[in-house]
Design an enzyme around this catalytic site. Sequence first.
Site, PDB file in Angstrom:
ATOM      1  N   GLY A  97       0.830  -1.210   0.000  1.00 33.78           N
ATOM      2  CA  GLY A  97       0.000   0.000   0.000  1.00 33.78           C
ATOM      3  C   GLY A  97       0.855   1.247   0.000  1.00 33.78           C
ATOM      4  CG  ASN A  98      -0.314   4.668  -1.546  1.00 35.81           C
ATOM      5  OD1 ASN A  98      -1.015   5.502  -0.996  1.00 35.81           O
ATOM      6  ND2 ASN A  98      -0.727   3.987  -2.619  1.00 35.81           N
ATOM      7  NE  ARG A  99       5.113   6.370   4.901  1.00 40.02           N
ATOM      8  CZ  ARG A  99       5.152   5.902   6.154  1.00 40.02           C
ATOM      9  NH1 ARG A  99       4.184   6.213   6.992  1.00 40.02           N
ATOM     10  NH2 ARG A  99       6.150   5.145   6.549  1.00 40.02           N
ATOM     11  CB  SER A 100      -2.495   8.377  -0.418  1.00 42.90           C
ATOM     12  OG  SER A 100      -3.484   9.331  -0.695  1.00 42.90           O
ATOM     13  CB  ALA A 102      -1.262   7.335  -3.825  1.00 44.86           C
TER      14      ALA A 102
END
Length: 410
Positions: A214-217, A281
Amino acid sequence: MVGKPKVVLGVSGGIAAYKACELLRRLTESGHEVRVVPTAASLNFVGEATWAALSGNPAGTEVWESVHEVPHVRIGQGADLVVVAPATADLLAKAAHGLADDLLTNTLLTARCPVVFAPAMHTEMWEHPATQENVATLRRRGAVVIEPAVGRLTGKDTGKGRLPDPEEIFEVCRHVLGRRGPASGAAGPDLAGRHVVISAGGTREPLDPVRFLGNRSSGKQGYALARTAVARGARVTLVAANTALADPAGADVVRVGTALQLREAVLKAAADADAVVMAAAVADFRPAEYAGGKIKKKDGEDPAPVALVRNPDVLAEISAERAREGQVVVGFAAETDDVLANGRAKLLRKGCDLLVVNEVGVAKTFGSEENEAVILASDGTEIPVPYGPKEALADVLWDRIAPRLAPRRA
Ligand SMILES: Cc1cc2nc3c(=O)[nH]c(=O)nc-3n(C[C@H](O)[C@H](O)[C@H](O)COP(=O)(O)O)c2cc1C
């Protein structure tokens, strides 16, 4: 505006009238002078004493009270904003046809400030052609009519017609008030009649039933874009990937998990969109294989490397294919180094009209309420947006998108 902004809170006779108490509290606590104008029917749900006590102002329903003050014209004339929440099917019909048989309908005719309606009713009443035509009439005349939310209605029914959360209606009011011109009254909802699609959040690409890449958005920038677009009169589809934020009032929220799901939802919504803003993102890669059961560690064995495959490039795809002639496509680029150079290259590569470039890091932008960015345009212009609330960046972006939109369809 001299002194506190003056807000008229109209309350009509729907079961959601009690939620207007929370909207009133938010308005008064944030420094607005509020005059509540309920309809007679609404007093079956919340009494006049509640409105008078909470607002500190009279809360009559008829034009025949305090006649020496001519309230049927003065209240509307003096308002900086009128918000009707909940707005019944009946109230919308009266407003669309210019009836003036009580204090609220008189106020709506005399107000020259922005007007926001937050309808709430059963799905059948909302979908009835009579109501839809009344809503279209009000929007055409410049009112912001917030789409109702989907959810639990009176009794056991569920569907579209629920009043959005009061704090989200408050956000719309705040934006609409904030956009008033200093001298000339309302700036007007410049995105009225437009359908805009916004993606927000970050995709998660599953490795096994419990793990993902995943990502931090956080989704906050995309949600700010959705809120501001609703306040500017647009119909908004918000494609939200793994966000934990309250639904913006008036936005049609489509929840997705992976990049492939996001692509499908964005392409579907973009078919009739005037603008698509890709603030999410979206993962460039996903695990080549999904393990149906949890991947176990084995004693004495190194973990198997994770093979990745490319995800489709949604921004490049919608930029190249433009579902509608004149559709405006906007991308976001989150960069950690060579921010502007990478952004300029990405704008060319993707073929979108505008690209919002910002620097990101663990403590920068992701999850924060603020942002700082440069908006790059395909014509070579570059607009720096100073550090400030994500809503402010959202408004600057809509200011840039609005003049690029194709002429409205008849
Ligand atoms: C229990 C109950 C709940 C109601 N809820 C709604 C509602 O949510 N939306 C609506 O449009 N009408 C609703 N109505 C019908 C309105 O109260 C009715 O149309 C009334 O004439 C509206 O008057 P007003 O628009 O002057 O407030 C409800 C009626 C009852 C008895």
